[in-house]
Design a protein around this motif. Structure first.
Motif, PDB file in Angstrom:
ATOM      1  N   LEU A  39       0.877  -1.170   0.000  1.00  0.00           N
ATOM      2  CA  LEU A  39       0.000   0.000   0.000  1.00  0.00           C
ATOM      3  C   LEU A  39       0.912   1.217   0.000  1.00  0.00           C
ATOM      4  CD1 LEU A  39      -2.627  -0.847   2.790  1.00  0.00           C
ATOM      5  CD2 LEU A  39      -2.984  -0.917   0.331  1.00  0.00           C
ATOM      6  N   GLY A  40       0.470   2.301  -0.601  1.00  0.00           N
ATOM      7  CA  GLY A  40       1.241   3.533  -0.556  1.00  0.00           C
ATOM      8  C   GLY A  40       1.263   4.098   0.848  1.00  0.00           C
ATOM      9  N   LEU A  41       2.306   4.817   1.169  1.00  0.00           N
ATOM     10  CA  LEU A  41       2.445   5.389   2.509  1.00  0.00           C
ATOM     11  C   LEU A  41       1.299   6.352   2.824  1.00  0.00           C
ATOM     12  CD1 LEU A  41       4.172   5.287   5.021  1.00  0.00           C
ATOM     13  CD2 LEU A  41       5.620   7.067   4.055  1.00  0.00           C
ATOM     14  N   ALA A  42       0.884   7.159   1.844  1.00  0.00           N
ATOM     15  CA  ALA A  42      -0.245   8.080   2.068  1.00  0.00           C
ATOM     16  C   ALA A  42      -1.527   7.298   2.358  1.00  0.00           C
ATOM     17  CB  ALA A  42      -0.436   8.988   0.855  1.00  0.00           C
ATOM     18  N   THR A  43      -1.731   6.187   1.663  1.00  0.00           N
ATOM     19  CA  THR A  43      -2.904   5.337   1.903  1.00  0.00           C
ATOM     20  C   THR A  43      -2.859   4.761   3.308  1.00  0.00           C
ATOM     21  OG1 THR A  43      -3.042   4.772  -0.439  1.00  0.00           O
ATOM     22  CG2 THR A  43      -4.144   3.278   1.098  1.00  0.00           C
ATOM     23  N   ILE A  44      -1.672   4.358   3.745  1.00  0.00           N
ATOM     24  CA  ILE A  44      -1.522   3.807   5.097  1.00  0.00           C
ATOM     25  C   ILE A  44      -1.880   4.861   6.143  1.00  0.00           C
ATOM     26  CG2 ILE A  44       0.182   2.981   6.785  1.00  0.00           C
ATOM     27  CD1 ILE A  44       1.516   1.488   4.411  1.00  0.00           C
ATOM     28  N   TYR A  45      -1.375   6.081   5.971  1.00  0.00           N
ATOM     29  CA  TYR A  45      -1.705   7.150   6.924  1.00  0.00           C
ATOM     30  C   TYR A  45      -3.208   7.438   6.937  1.00  0.00           C
ATOM     31  CZ  TYR A  45       3.036   8.484   8.270  1.00  0.00           C
ATOM     32  OH  TYR A  45       4.290   8.505   8.805  1.00  0.00           O
ATOM     33  N   ARG A  46      -3.842   7.500   5.762  1.00  0.00           N
ATOM     34  CA  ARG A  46      -5.299   7.746   5.701  1.00  0.00           C
ATOM     35  C   ARG A  46      -6.070   6.610   6.373  1.00  0.00           C
ATOM     36  NH1 ARG A  46      -4.083   9.626   0.475  1.00  0.00           N
ATOM     37  NH2 ARG A  46      -4.605   7.584  -0.387  1.00  0.00           N
ATOM     38  N   ALA A  47      -5.661   5.380   6.094  1.00  0.00           N
ATOM     39  CA  ALA A  47      -6.338   4.220   6.688  1.00  0.00           C
ATOM     40  C   ALA A  47      -6.172   4.207   8.206  1.00  0.00           C
ATOM     41  CB  ALA A  47      -5.805   2.932   6.067  1.00  0.00           C
ATOM     42  N   LEU A  48      -4.967   4.501   8.688  1.00  0.00           N
ATOM     43  CA  LEU A  48      -4.742   4.544  10.135  1.00  0.00           C
ATOM     44  C   LEU A  48      -5.582   5.624  10.796  1.00  0.00           C
ATOM     45  CD1 LEU A  48      -0.880   3.977  10.232  1.00  0.00           C
ATOM     46  CD2 LEU A  48      -2.625   2.439  11.163  1.00  0.00           C
ATOM     47  N   GLU A  49      -5.692   6.780  10.145  1.00  0.00           N
ATOM     48  CA  GLU A  49      -6.519   7.863  10.695  1.00  0.00           C
ATOM     49  C   GLU A  49      -7.986   7.442  10.760  1.00  0.00           C
ATOM     50  OE1 GLU A  49      -7.428  11.245  12.606  1.00  0.00           O
ATOM     51  OE2 GLU A  49      -5.413  10.531  12.190  1.00  0.00           O
ATOM     52  N   ALA A  50      -8.478   6.817   9.699  1.00  0.00           N
ATOM     53  CA  ALA A  50      -9.871   6.347   9.679  1.00  0.00           C
ATOM     54  C   ALA A  50     -10.103   5.290  10.754  1.00  0.00           C
ATOM     55  CB  ALA A  50     -10.217   5.796   8.296  1.00  0.00           C
ATOM     56  N   LEU A  51      -9.134   4.406  10.955  1.00  0.00           N
ATOM     57  CA  LEU A  51      -9.257   3.374  11.982  1.00  0.00           C
ATOM     58  C   LEU A  51      -9.213   3.966  13.378  1.00  0.00           C
ATOM     59  CD1 LEU A  51      -7.066   0.611  10.320  1.00  0.00           C
ATOM     60  CD2 LEU A  51      -9.546   0.519  10.724  1.00  0.00           C
ATOM     61  N   LYS A  52      -8.463   5.066  13.565  1.00  0.00           N
ATOM     62  CA  LYS A  52      -8.465   5.765  14.856  1.00  0.00           C
ATOM     63  C   LYS A  52      -9.840   6.353  15.137  1.00  0.00           C
ATOM     64  CE  LYS A  52      -5.412   8.910  15.238  1.00  0.00           C
ATOM     65  NZ  LYS A  52      -4.337   9.901  15.196  1.00  0.00           N
ATOM     66  N   VAL A  53     -10.435   6.975  14.122  1.00  0.00           N
ATOM     67  CA  VAL A  53     -11.749   7.599  14.279  1.00  0.00           C
ATOM     68  C   VAL A  53     -12.814   6.550  14.605  1.00  0.00           C
ATOM     69  CG1 VAL A  53     -13.569   8.856  13.037  1.00  0.00           C
ATOM     70  CG2 VAL A  53     -11.193   9.602  12.868  1.00  0.00           C
ATOM     71  N   ARG A  54     -12.679   5.366  14.039  1.00  0.00           N
ATOM     72  CA  ARG A  54     -13.631   4.275  14.298  1.00  0.00           C
ATOM     73  C   ARG A  54     -13.404   3.607  15.648  1.00  0.00           C
ATOM     74  NH1 ARG A  54     -14.926   0.756   8.945  1.00  0.00           N
ATOM     75  NH2 ARG A  54     -16.467  -0.101  10.373  1.00  0.00           N
ATOM     76  N   GLY A  55     -12.289   3.915  16.293  1.00  0.00           N
ATOM     77  CA  GLY A  55     -12.006   3.302  17.586  1.00  0.00           C
ATOM     78  C   GLY A  55     -11.409   1.914  17.467  1.00  0.00           C
ATOM     79  N   THR A  56     -10.750   1.629  16.354  1.00  0.00           N
ATOM     80  CA  THR A  56     -10.146   0.318  16.120  1.00  0.00           C
ATOM     81  C   THR A  56      -8.657   0.330  16.406  1.00  0.00           C
ATOM     82  OG1 THR A  56     -11.783  -0.050  14.382  1.00  0.00           O
ATOM     83  CG2 THR A  56      -9.886  -1.517  14.389  1.00  0.00           C
ATOM     84  N   VAL A  57      -8.012   1.466  16.145  1.00  0.00           N
ATOM     85  CA  VAL A  57      -6.563   1.611  16.278  1.00  0.00           C
ATOM     86  C   VAL A  57      -6.270   2.792  17.189  1.00  0.00           C
ATOM     87  CG1 VAL A  57      -4.485   2.283  14.977  1.00  0.00           C
ATOM     88  CG2 VAL A  57      -6.021   0.566  14.045  1.00  0.00           C
ATOM     89  N   LYS A  58      -5.183   2.670  17.938  1.00  0.00           N
ATOM     90  CA  LYS A  58      -4.721   3.788  18.757  1.00  0.00           C
ATOM     91  C   LYS A  58      -3.303   4.133  18.360  1.00  0.00           C
ATOM     92  CE  LYS A  58      -3.383   0.762  22.534  1.00  0.00           C
ATOM     93  NZ  LYS A  58      -3.585   0.426  23.932  1.00  0.00           N
ATOM     94  N   ALA A  59      -2.926   5.362  18.646  1.00  0.00           N
ATOM     95  CA  ALA A  59      -1.580   5.836  18.344  1.00  0.00           C
ATOM     96  C   ALA A  59      -0.910   6.282  19.633  1.00  0.00           C
ATOM     97  CB  ALA A  59      -1.629   6.991  17.355  1.00  0.00           C
ATOM     98  N   LEU A  60       0.308   5.848  19.812  1.00  0.00           N
ATOM     99  CA  LEU A  60       1.135   6.275  20.934  1.00  0.00           C
ATOM    100  C   LEU A  60       2.232   7.144  20.356  1.00  0.00           C
ATOM    101  CD1 LEU A  60       2.300   6.132  23.866  1.00  0.00           C
ATOM    102  CD2 LEU A  60       3.535   4.099  23.116  1.00  0.00           C
ATOM    103  N   THR A  61       2.282   8.400  20.765  1.00  0.00           N
ATOM    104  CA  THR A  61       3.311   9.304  20.267  1.00  0.00           C
ATOM    105  C   THR A  61       4.495   9.281  21.219  1.00  0.00           C
ATOM    106  OG1 THR A  61       1.612  10.699  19.272  1.00  0.00           O
ATOM    107  CG2 THR A  61       3.813  11.653  19.509  1.00  0.00           C
ATOM    108  N   LEU A  62       5.644   8.893  20.686  1.00  0.00           N
ATOM    109  CA  LEU A  62       6.862   8.809  21.479  1.00  0.00           C
ATOM    110  C   LEU A  62       7.451  10.196  21.701  1.00  0.00           C
ATOM    111  CD1 LEU A  62       8.509   5.762  19.674  1.00  0.00           C
ATOM    112  CD2 LEU A  62       7.116   5.752  21.751  1.00  0.00           C
ATOM    113  N   THR A  63       8.399  10.304  22.594  1.00  0.00           N
ATOM    114  CA  THR A  63       9.034  11.594  22.867  1.00  0.00           C
ATOM    115  C   THR A  63       9.741  12.128  21.631  1.00  0.00           C
ATOM    116  OG1 THR A  63      10.989  10.461  23.737  1.00  0.00           O
ATOM    117  CG2 THR A  63       9.338  11.165  25.336  1.00  0.00           C
ATOM    118  N   SER A  64      10.103  11.249  20.703  1.00  0.00           N
ATOM    119  CA  SER A  64      10.750  11.670  19.454  1.00  0.00           C
ATOM    120  C   SER A  64       9.755  12.278  18.473  1.00  0.00           C
ATOM    121  CB  SER A  64      11.425  10.467  18.791  1.00  0.00           C
ATOM    122  OG  SER A  64      10.436   9.509  18.398  1.00  0.00           O
TER     123      SER A  64
END
Length: 130
Positions: A39-64
């Motif tokens: 999958l293209g990187l832009a598609t992956i970012y869009r899919a991850l964002e949509a999955l976050k909105v649906r409550g399926t995926v979470k993101a942990l932002t590191l100190t970096s």
């Protein structure tokens, strides 16, 4: 009834289930390519964002500043060292009662929550003393 996901989101969910650990979007891109499911990187970012909105995926932002993505299976809490960048999981959850209160008082459906503390780990503290 099982939720229906677009193909790109379904591919990402499948890989996250198989990996069973948090992964960056860039590493997910490499992993999908390795599995002959590119999958293209832009598609992956869009899919991850949509999955976050649906409550399926979470993101942990590191100190970096890098985000690591994983399926929502349980709440996780972390101690993050600002010196070495390590993240240590905490098994306790002091806010479950507050989450239930928010659900009752604000009629808010909580998908997950995060609790992160930032400071210096034991090893980094020892290094500054030596």
């Amino acid at each position: 009834m099982k939720a229906q996901y677009p193909r790109s989101q379904a591919q990402i969910i499948q890989v996250l289930k198989l990996l069973n650990y948090a992964i960056s979007a860039q590493d997910l891109y490499v992993e999908l390519k390795r599995r002959d499911q590119p999958l293209g990187l832009a598609t992956i970012y869009r899919a991850l964002e949509a999955l976050k909105v649906r409550g399926t995926v979470k993101a942990l932002t590191l100190t970096s500043g890098e985000a690591l993505y994983s399926l929502i299976s349980q709440h996780q809490h972390h101690l993050n060292c600002v010196s070495c960048g390590q993240s240590f999981a905490i098994n306790e959850c002091p806010v479950h009662h507050f989450e239930e209160k928010l659900k009752q008082t604000h009629h808010f459906q909580v998908y997950y929550h995060t609790l992160e503390f930032f400071g210096r780990c034991h090893q980094c503290q020892r290094k500054s003393v030596l």
